[in-house]
Scaffold this motif. Structure first.
Motif, PDB file in Angstrom:
ATOM      1  N   SER A  17      10.730  36.896  19.392  1.00 24.87           N
ATOM      2  CA  SER A  17      10.641  36.188  17.835  1.00 24.87           C
ATOM      3  C   SER A  17       9.867  36.189  17.055  1.00 24.87           C
ATOM      4  O   SER A  17       9.795  36.911  16.921  1.00 24.87           O
ATOM      5  CB  SER A  17      11.106  34.168  17.871  1.00 24.87           C
ATOM      6  N   VAL A  18       8.662  35.893  18.016  1.00 26.35           N
ATOM      7  CA  VAL A  18       8.303  35.275  17.087  1.00 26.35           C
ATOM      8  C   VAL A  18       6.493  36.944  17.001  1.00 26.35           C
ATOM      9  O   VAL A  18       5.749  37.033  16.427  1.00 26.35           O
ATOM     10  CB  VAL A  18       6.064  34.221  17.592  1.00 26.35           C
ATOM     11  N   CYS A  19       6.183  37.186  18.075  1.00 27.24           N
ATOM     12  CA  CYS A  19       5.647  38.740  18.304  1.00 27.24           C
ATOM     13  C   CYS A  19       7.161  39.521  19.489  1.00 27.24           C
ATOM     14  O   CYS A  19       6.532  40.035  20.438  1.00 27.24           O
ATOM     15  CB  CYS A  19       4.898  37.866  19.291  1.00 27.24           C
ATOM     16  N   PRO A  20       8.051  40.759  18.663  1.00 27.87           N
ATOM     17  CA  PRO A  20       8.925  41.294  19.661  1.00 27.87           C
ATOM     18  C   PRO A  20       7.928  42.821  19.566  1.00 27.87           C
ATOM     19  O   PRO A  20       8.161  43.400  20.498  1.00 27.87           O
ATOM     20  CB  PRO A  20       9.727  41.559  18.427  1.00 27.87           C
ATOM     21  N   GLN A  21       6.778  42.692  19.085  1.00 29.85           N
ATOM     22  CA  GLN A  21       6.552  43.824  19.552  1.00 29.85           C
ATOM     23  C   GLN A  21       5.440  44.475  21.399  1.00 29.85           C
ATOM     24  O   GLN A  21       5.475  44.941  21.559  1.00 29.85           O
ATOM     25  CB  GLN A  21       4.889  44.530  18.525  1.00 29.85           C
ATOM     26  N   VAL A  22       5.269  43.075  21.339  1.00 22.45           N
ATOM     27  CA  VAL A  22       4.347  42.808  23.016  1.00 22.45           C
ATOM     28  C   VAL A  22       5.563  42.276  23.413  1.00 22.45           C
ATOM     29  O   VAL A  22       5.611  42.391  24.543  1.00 22.45           O
ATOM     30  CB  VAL A  22       3.750  42.536  22.640  1.00 22.45           C
ATOM     31  N   PHE A  23       6.913  41.383  23.664  1.00 24.59           N
ATOM     32  CA  PHE A  23       7.830  40.454  24.601  1.00 24.59           C
ATOM     33  C   PHE A  23       8.417  40.886  24.572  1.00 24.59           C
ATOM     34  O   PHE A  23       9.559  40.988  23.269  1.00 24.59           O
ATOM     35  CB  PHE A  23       7.336  38.425  23.671  1.00 24.59           C
ATOM     36  N   VAL A  24       9.858  40.856  25.336  1.00 25.49           N
ATOM     37  CA  VAL A  24      10.697  41.577  25.231  1.00 25.49           C
ATOM     38  C   VAL A  24      11.676  40.709  26.526  1.00 25.49           C
ATOM     39  O   VAL A  24      11.116  39.201  27.619  1.00 25.49           O
ATOM     40  CB  VAL A  24      11.512  43.114  25.863  1.00 25.49           C
ATOM     41  N   MET A  25      13.144  40.239  26.386  1.00 24.33           N
ATOM     42  CA  MET A  25      13.313  39.299  27.249  1.00 24.33           C
ATOM     43  C   MET A  25      13.752  40.604  28.732  1.00 24.33           C
ATOM     44  O   MET A  25      14.257  41.062  28.238  1.00 24.33           O
ATOM     45  CB  MET A  25      14.988  38.338  26.628  1.00 24.33           C
ATOM     46  N   LYS A  30      13.675  35.589  32.002  1.00 28.75           N
ATOM     47  CA  LYS A  30      12.602  35.449  31.757  1.00 28.75           C
ATOM     48  C   LYS A  30      11.961  36.715  30.876  1.00 28.75           C
ATOM     49  O   LYS A  30      12.404  37.080  30.186  1.00 28.75           O
ATOM     50  CB  LYS A  30      11.645  35.197  33.012  1.00 28.75           C
ATOM     51  N   ALA A  31      11.230  35.849  29.887  1.00 31.55           N
ATOM     52  CA  ALA A  31      10.488  36.572  28.834  1.00 31.55           C
ATOM     53  C   ALA A  31       9.672  37.863  29.775  1.00 31.55           C
ATOM     54  O   ALA A  31       8.661  37.485  30.616  1.00 31.55           O
ATOM     55  CB  ALA A  31       9.177  36.460  27.847  1.00 31.55           C
ATOM     56  N   LYS A  32       9.136  39.275  29.335  1.00 30.49           N
ATOM     57  CA  LYS A  32       8.028  39.528  30.397  1.00 30.49           C
ATOM     58  C   LYS A  32       7.578  40.732  29.055  1.00 30.49           C
ATOM     59  O   LYS A  32       7.770  40.115  27.619  1.00 30.49           O
ATOM     60  CB  LYS A  32       8.553  40.998  30.887  1.00 30.49           C
ATOM     61  N   VAL A  33       5.647  41.386  29.284  1.00 25.72           N
ATOM     62  CA  VAL A  33       5.220  42.173  28.383  1.00 25.72           C
ATOM     63  C   VAL A  33       5.861  43.026  28.905  1.00 25.72           C
ATOM     64  O   VAL A  33       5.626  44.234  29.198  1.00 25.72           O
ATOM     65  CB  VAL A  33       3.680  41.692  28.910  1.00 25.72           C
ATOM     66  N   LYS A  34       6.254  43.565  26.978  1.00 25.99           N
ATOM     67  CA  LYS A  34       6.457  45.533  27.224  1.00 25.99           C
ATOM     68  C   LYS A  34       5.439  46.393  27.005  1.00 25.99           C
ATOM     69  O   LYS A  34       6.064  47.547  26.774  1.00 25.99           O
ATOM     70  CB  LYS A  34       7.444  45.712  26.291  1.00 25.99           C
ATOM     71  N   ALA A  35       4.701  45.536  26.081  1.00 25.05           N
ATOM     72  CA  ALA A  35       3.316  46.526  25.649  1.00 25.05           C
ATOM     73  C   ALA A  35       2.474  45.431  25.380  1.00 25.05           C
ATOM     74  O   ALA A  35       2.357  44.626  25.069  1.00 25.05           O
ATOM     75  CB  ALA A  35       3.753  47.425  24.558  1.00 25.05           C
ATOM     76  N   GLN A  36       0.658  46.293  26.188  1.00 24.58           N
ATOM     77  CA  GLN A  36      -0.005  46.048  26.027  1.00 24.58           C
ATOM     78  C   GLN A  36      -0.857  45.777  24.404  1.00 24.58           C
ATOM     79  O   GLN A  36      -0.548  46.935  23.975  1.00 24.58           O
ATOM     80  CB  GLN A  36      -1.044  46.095  27.245  1.00 24.58           C
ATOM     81  N   LYS A  37      -0.888  44.495  23.459  1.00 21.42           N
ATOM     82  CA  LYS A  37      -1.275  44.937  22.039  1.00 21.42           C
ATOM     83  C   LYS A  37      -1.770  44.067  21.997  1.00 21.42           C
ATOM     84  O   LYS A  37      -1.753  42.894  21.619  1.00 21.42           O
ATOM     85  CB  LYS A  37      -0.080  44.762  21.202  1.00 21.42           C
ATOM     86  N   ASP A  38      -3.174  43.746  20.795  1.00 22.57           N
ATOM     87  CA  ASP A  38      -4.591  42.892  20.783  1.00 22.57           C
ATOM     88  C   ASP A  38      -3.996  42.770  19.316  1.00 22.57           C
ATOM     89  O   ASP A  38      -4.671  43.592  18.357  1.00 22.57           O
ATOM     90  CB  ASP A  38      -5.554  43.395  20.831  1.00 22.57           C
ATOM     91  N   ILE A  39      -2.855  41.933  19.134  1.00 25.68           N
ATOM     92  CA  ILE A  39      -2.460  42.017  17.924  1.00 25.68           C
ATOM     93  C   ILE A  39      -2.419  40.185  17.412  1.00 25.68           C
ATOM     94  O   ILE A  39      -1.978  39.539  18.955  1.00 25.68           O
ATOM     95  CB  ILE A  39      -1.288  42.533  17.020  1.00 25.68           C
ATOM     96  N   PRO A  40      -2.287  39.262  16.491  1.00 25.47           N
ATOM     97  CA  PRO A  40      -2.065  38.161  16.158  1.00 25.47           C
ATOM     98  C   PRO A  40      -1.669  37.363  16.442  1.00 25.47           C
ATOM     99  O   PRO A  40      -1.429  36.448  16.573  1.00 25.47           O
ATOM    100  CB  PRO A  40      -2.542  38.508  14.550  1.00 25.47           C
ATOM    101  N   CYS A  41       0.240  37.945  17.059  1.00 28.54           N
ATOM    102  CA  CYS A  41       1.099  37.509  17.356  1.00 28.54           C
ATOM    103  C   CYS A  41       1.485  36.720  18.539  1.00 28.54           C
ATOM    104  O   CYS A  41       1.761  36.556  19.073  1.00 28.54           O
ATOM    105  CB  CYS A  41       2.385  37.976  16.591  1.00 28.54           C
TER     106      CYS A  41
END
Ligand code: SF4
Length: 55
Positions: A17-25, A30-41
């Motif tokens: 919810s907080v950072c859909p650009q990086v995390f996906v269920m 369980k959550a996983k990282v879909k893209a490595q991004k250096d962003i504030p969220c």
């Protein structure tokens, strides 16, 4: 590099919810990282995770 510890993740979905650009269920709920991004969220998600699963 952003990582989710699947042993700690309780599948609450907050990071997605907080950072859909990086995390996906994942299909394991369980959550996983879909893209490595250096962003504030990412930091927001780390702070918001109730089980300290994100590093
Ligand atoms: S916020 Fe934490 S516990 Fe919730 S889904 Fe994301 S990694 Fe898992």
């Amino acid at each position: 590099m952003t990582k989710v510890d699947k042993k700690k993740c309780i599948g609450c979905g907050t990071c997605v919810s907080v950072c859909p650009q990086v995390f996906v269920m994942g299909s394991d709920n369980k959550a996983k990282v879909k893209a490595q991004k250096d962003i504030p969220c990412v930091d927001e998600a780390i702070k918001s995770c109730p089980s300290d699963a994100i590093s």
